[in-house]
Each structure stands twice: as C-alpha cells, then as structure tokens.
Scaffold this motif. Structure first.
Motif, mmCIF file in Angstrom:
data_model
loop_
_atom_site.group_PDB
_atom_site.id
_atom_site.type_symbol
_atom_site.label_atom_id
_atom_site.label_comp_id
_atom_site.label_asym_id
_atom_site.label_seq_id
_atom_site.Cartn_x
_atom_site.Cartn_y
_atom_site.Cartn_z
ATOM 1 N N LEU A 170 9.686 14.122 -2.287
ATOM 2 C CA LEU A 170 8.267 14.135 -2.683
ATOM 3 C C LEU A 170 7.974 13.018 -3.675
ATOM 4 O O LEU A 170 6.928 12.344 -3.584
ATOM 5 N N TYR A 171 8.880 12.811 -4.615
ATOM 6 C CA TYR A 171 8.679 11.786 -5.643
ATOM 7 C C TYR A 171 8.675 10.383 -5.037
ATOM 8 O O TYR A 171 7.878 9.522 -5.426
ATOM 9 N N LEU A 172 9.540 10.155 -4.070
ATOM 10 C CA LEU A 172 9.641 8.823 -3.457
ATOM 11 C C LEU A 172 8.494 8.533 -2.500
ATOM 12 O O LEU A 172 8.283 7.370 -2.130
ATOM 13 N N MET A 173 7.750 9.552 -2.066
ATOM 14 C CA MET A 173 6.597 9.309 -1.199
ATOM 15 C C MET A 173 5.531 8.497 -1.913
ATOM 16 O O MET A 173 4.729 7.821 -1.285
ATOM 17 N N THR A 174 5.499 8.592 -3.235
ATOM 18 C CA THR A 174 4.432 7.985 -4.019
ATOM 19 C C THR A 174 4.849 6.603 -4.512
ATOM 20 O O THR A 174 5.993 6.180 -4.345
ATOM 21 N N ASN A 175 3.903 5.944 -5.166
ATOM 22 C CA ASN A 175 4.142 4.568 -5.636
ATOM 23 C C ASN A 175 4.003 4.415 -7.144
ATOM 24 O O ASN A 175 3.952 3.287 -7.646
ATOM 25 N N SER A 176 3.888 5.536 -7.859
ATOM 26 C CA SER A 176 3.849 5.472 -9.316
ATOM 27 C C SER A 176 4.400 6.776 -9.879
ATOM 28 O O SER A 176 4.447 7.794 -9.172
ATOM 29 N N VAL A 225 11.914 2.849 -8.757
ATOM 30 C CA VAL A 225 11.247 2.428 -7.518
ATOM 31 C C VAL A 225 9.753 2.231 -7.737
ATOM 32 O O VAL A 225 9.079 1.606 -6.902
ATOM 33 N N HIS A 226 9.219 2.743 -8.847
ATOM 34 C CA HIS A 226 7.792 2.609 -9.120
ATOM 35 C C HIS A 226 7.490 1.423 -10.040
ATOM 36 O O HIS A 226 6.337 1.235 -10.447
ATOM 37 N N SER A 227 8.507 0.667 -10.376
ATOM 38 C CA SER A 227 8.334 -0.549 -11.178
ATOM 39 C C SER A 227 8.789 -1.748 -10.338
ATOM 40 O O SER A 227 9.931 -1.766 -9.854
ATOM 41 N N GLN A 280 9.774 -0.389 1.219
ATOM 42 C CA GLN A 280 9.357 -1.771 0.946
ATOM 43 C C GLN A 280 9.109 -1.911 -0.547
ATOM 44 O O GLN A 280 8.364 -1.127 -1.132
ATOM 45 N N THR A 281 9.714 -2.896 -1.165
ATOM 46 C CA THR A 281 9.591 -3.057 -2.616
ATOM 47 C C THR A 281 8.166 -3.349 -3.046
ATOM 48 O O THR A 281 7.800 -3.097 -4.198
ATOM 49 N N GLU A 282 7.341 -3.848 -2.149
ATOM 50 C CA GLU A 282 5.950 -4.177 -2.494
ATOM 51 C C GLU A 282 5.109 -2.935 -2.786
ATOM 52 O O GLU A 282 4.001 -3.046 -3.320
ATOM 53 N N ARG A 283 5.611 -1.780 -2.436
ATOM 54 C CA ARG A 283 4.847 -0.545 -2.664
ATOM 55 C C ARG A 283 4.726 -0.192 -4.134
ATOM 56 O O ARG A 283 3.802 0.522 -4.536
ATOM 57 N N ALA A 284 5.661 -0.652 -4.954
ATOM 58 C CA ALA A 284 5.688 -0.282 -6.372
ATOM 59 C C ALA A 284 4.377 -0.616 -7.055
ATOM 60 O O ALA A 284 3.810 -1.698 -6.875
#
Length: 528
Positions: A148-154, A67-69, A248-252
């Motif tokens: 917690l991990y999914l709250m972030t974008n990297s 999700v971060h890529s 939203q995929t743009e968050r990555a």
C-alpha cells in the motif's frame, strides 16, 4: 539476500534495534513485577504480539521512505544490487527486527511459567502454533503495508492510503448496520464478525486470541485466518513487485494518481458517506428533515474537496468530481427508496417460523393519551385509580393455533408501522413484540424484535389472549387500595383495626408505587 547491504542496515539502524529490543525486554520483564498474578503470562504474550505487529506495519514506512525522494531513490536504485534483492533485504530486516525479539521474549515468558515464576504454562505444540501464526501474520503485515505504501508517490500519501484501506472494513460495517437498523425490522444479525473478517488487523488479533484460549479455538479460527492472510499476502507481494521492482524513479514526489490510490478511495468513501445520509430517506419520506440531509451532503462534498486538494496539491472542483458526487447521491437515494418500498428488499418477511416459538409482548398506556384503552375502564370498575398501565404477556407455542395467528398478525402490522414511520408513542405503534424460535436448540435460537407493534386496548382482545396465557397488568396507583374477602364494608384501614381482618386481605396497592396483577385477578376483583 545481500549480506553487505544487510550489515549496512543493521549498522545504520542500530539505534532503532536498541529501542526495539529494550521495549521487548521491558514488556517481558513485567512478569517479574507481577509474578503472583495468574494471567500476567497471557497479557505479556498479547502485549508482545501487539508491539510486533506495530513494528511490522511502521518500520517498512521508515525503511522504504526513500522511494518518495527523487535524490534518495536515484542513490538506492543506483546500487549494484538487483531491486528484488534490495527489497528482500529491507523486508527481511523488518521481519527479523519484529519477530526474533518477540520469539525470544515469548520463550523467556514460557520458561518463567515453567519454573514457577509466574502462573503461566504453555505446551510445546501450543507454543509452536503461537510462534507460527504470529510469524505468518507479521510477514503478511509487512508485505501488505509495504505494498500500500509503495503504491503512492509521497510519504503523506502513503500514510493516508494505508489508513484509508485499513478503515474500509469498519465503514462497510457501519453502512451495513445502518441499513439493517434503518431499512429492516425484526432482523437481529451480528454483522461485526462476518464483515471484520476481511480486515487483516482483526484477523491477526482473532487468531492470537484463539491460540491463547486453546487448541479447539485455534482450529476453529484457523481456516478464516489462513484465507484472510494468504489473500492479503498475495496482494502485498503483487503490489511490492509492481511498485518497487518495476518502479519508475520519476514517480517520486509526484501526485499519487494510481487507480487504486486516491481515485478509488475518494469514490468508495463518497458512496459510503452519502449512503449513510441517504439511508435516512425512509424517515425523510414521512416528514423527515430534508434540509438536514442537504447540509450533510454539502459537508461530505466539502471533505471530498479537501481530500482532492491533498491528492492533487491544489483545489480543483472539476465537472467530473461534481458528476461523480451527484451520481453517488442519486444512486444511494434510489437504493434507499427501493429498499423502503420493498420492505428492505423483502428481507423482513424471511424470518423463521419453526416451532416451538415463544412470543413476548408489552405495551404502555397513559390515561391522558388521545386514544382510549379499555384497561382503564376495567381498573376503574375495580375501584383502582391509576394514570399509567403496562401490559405484558408471553406465549410459548408448539404448534400453530389461533393465538399464533393473532401474534403473527401483530408482527405484520408492526412491520407496516415501521416502514410507514408511525411514531413509537402513537396508538398504532407503541407496543413491543419479541419472538424467539427454535427454543429447543439454544445454539440455533433466533430472536426478532418489533418495537412498533400495535397496542392492545380493547376488552375483546384481552379476553381472547386470556384464554391462552396470563396477562400481567402493572399500574401506578394514585391512592392506597385494599380489597378484603367478601366484605366491601371493611375496605378501610379503620375497619381493619376494628375487626382485625388483615388476614382476609385479597389485594392491595400502595400510593405512587408500581403494582402488578393478572387479568384474571382483575376480573375476580371486579366480581367481588
């Protein structure tokens, strides 16, 4: 659950599965090496549980990293699978990987104990309770850490945010302990367990320990464990739903600027760290080092700037950041000042005084100190030469009397000395007073310690105390001293050899050794 995607996960992560199963079997196999060791079974259970919880916290980071890529995120979310189903498959795979090998190895360990390979036995219901609490703890850990991990974008932000949230209870504990030790006196509170009960890792470890100890420990710890894990589970479910299903995929690969990410943690840790410095205001107020406080504030601001750089990917010292940090300093300093002026918000006066009570008192005197203690005059009068004296007495009270009023007055003076920061080695504040209450009920025993109580230095005080209890006087003699019954002319070693009056020896003290007598004995020696 999508079987095809689950099969894909099993095939794609077969090396991980092989590694996990191998580690589990190695842990369980320790019993075969230590078969005669009585506690090896419990140690294996603890080791298996620890590894299971580690998997529950680490594998979601590995599997949800896509999700971060941006590219990987587009590919996964383009699959003809609902996001909720995709999430269930991923987290379900983590649960199976963490719990199923654990359960198998626990059953093997129980079987080895049953047939006598190791000294370990566990009942059927006990075994079910163990598997149930670990399964629920693993499930809760998976959802909470994933949330917690999914709250972030990297990936880096995710790891930092997870660590930041897991450390929150520890920093709350440190701040609370600093407040109690610096801003209150005479309050003995075990803050570790009440505060750490909000920590998920602590609670899953505590319930595991309780299950291993036995049924009663398990039922005592179960309510807190259920409250803790259910709250963490609900929070985790909310977070994964919001940040995965509705993501939203743009968050990555963007900055993690959600309100519960860096903005919250930066404010929280700024307040806690400045609080730890500001709480020393009491000492600074009475001649402390203001310069050191300022240096520590600057160091905290430097860390604040570093984490702002990690957060925003560039060094930004904005007016808002400065105002936030200065506000944290002002608020914590005001809190510290008010706590000092109000004697710890009045908490120090909320002590129990139910009878029976026991008072222990001690103080240490040096003949070279600036103040004068009558005890040295009394010792000189008895012919005892010494440089150091320690007084000690204890008093058990079943009802209030003049002695308890005197000791309670010492307590109040010790409280004043603490907040006025009088030195431990000054005349006003070098005594130590300990108070125990409710001694008739050991489970309800309360202890208070005041290490800045006034010294007892006058003969009048000694006479008053001696009317109620024995006073122990320990001194460090600078020469040999012997006293014989009713014959001052035979107080030498030569006279003893000539007269053979060693059996008439009343009291003796050796050079450079601590010797103890009571105040009543000292008065008797003076009278002789």
């Amino acid at each position: 659950m999508n079987r095809d995607f689950f099969k894909y996960l099993v095939k794609a992560k077969r090396h991980l599965i092989f590694f996990v199963v191998t580690v589990y079997l190695l842990i369980a196999g320790i019993a075969l090496i230590n078969r005669n060791y009585e506690t090896i079974g419990k140690q294996i259970i603890v080791s298996l549980s620890f590894f299971a919880y580690c998997l529950a916290g680490l594998v979601p980071i590995l599997l949800l990293g896509f999700v971060h890529s941006r590219k990987a995120c587009d590919n996964y979310f383009a699959l003809p699978i609902k996001r909720s189903v995709l999430l269930v498959n991923i987290l379900g795979f983590v649960f199976v990987l963490s719990f199923v090998p654990f359960a198998i190895c626990v059953l093997l360990t129980a079987l080895m104990g049953k047939i006598g390979v190791i000294g370990f036995s566990i009942g059927f219901l006990h075994l079910l309770a163990l598997l149930a609490v670990v399964a629920f703890g693993i499930l809760t850990t998976i959802f909470f850490i994933s949330g917690l991990y999914l709250m972030t974008n990297s990936v880096i932000d995710g790891i930092i945010i997870i660590g930041g949230y897991l450390l929150i209870p520890i920093f709350i504990y440190l701040a609370s302990c600093e407040f109690v030790s610096t801003m209150t006196v005479g309050i003995e509170i075990n803050l570790f367990q009440p505060i750490m009960q909000i920590s998920l890792p602590y609670e899953v470890a505590a319930i595991l320990e309780a299950v291993i100890k036995g049924k009663q420990f398990f039922f005592d710890a179960l309510p807190v464990y259920l409250i803790n894990t259910i709250v963490h589970l609900l929070v985790g479910i909310f977070l994964v739903n919001r940040h995965f299903v509705d993501r939203q995929t743009e968050r990555a690969e963007n900055i993690s600027n959600g309100p519960l990410c860096y903005p919250f943690l930066l404010v929280f840790y700024s307040i806690v760290m400045t609080f730890l410095v500001s709480i020393s205001y009491k000492n600074a107020l009475y001649g402390g080092d203001y310069l050191l406080m300022c240096i520590l504030y600057l160091l905290i601001f430097a860390f604040y700037t570093i984490f702002t750089f990690i957060y925003r990917r560039k060094i930004v010292i904005s007016l808002k950041s400065i105002i936030t940090f200065v506000l944290a300093i002002v608020l914590t300093l005001v809190f510290s000042m008010v706590a000092t002026r109000t004697r710890g918000f009045g908490l120090v006066y909320n002590y129990k005084t139910e009878m029976p009570m026991k008072y222990d008192y001690s103080c240490y005197s040096n003949k070279e100190d600036d103040y004068h203690s009558d005890i040295f005059d009394l010792l000189d009068e008895a012919g005892i030469e010494c440089d150091y004296v320690e007084l000690y007495f204890e008093y058990g009270a079943n009802k209030e009397d003049n002695m308890t009023k005197y000791l309670e007055d010492l307590r109040l003076k010790a409280i004043d000395n603490f907040y006025e920061n009088k030195g431990y080695y000054s005349y006003e504040a070098s005594g130590y007073l300990s108070i125990y209450s409710n001694l008739g009920s050991p489970t309800d025993e309360v202890y208070s310690g005041y290490n800045q109580a006034p010294m007892i230095t006058t003969k009048e005080e000694l006479e008053f105390i001696d009317n109620y209890t024995d006073i122990s006087i320990s001194f460090y003699a600078t020469r040999e001293y012997k006293l014989y019954d009713n014959n001052a002319e035979t107080n030498t070693a030569a006279d003893v050899e000539e007269t053979g009056r060693e059996n008439d020896l009343v009291f003796s003290a050796n050079t450079d050794e601590w010797t103890s007598i009571t105040y009543s004995q000292l008065k008797e020696i003076i009278s002789k």
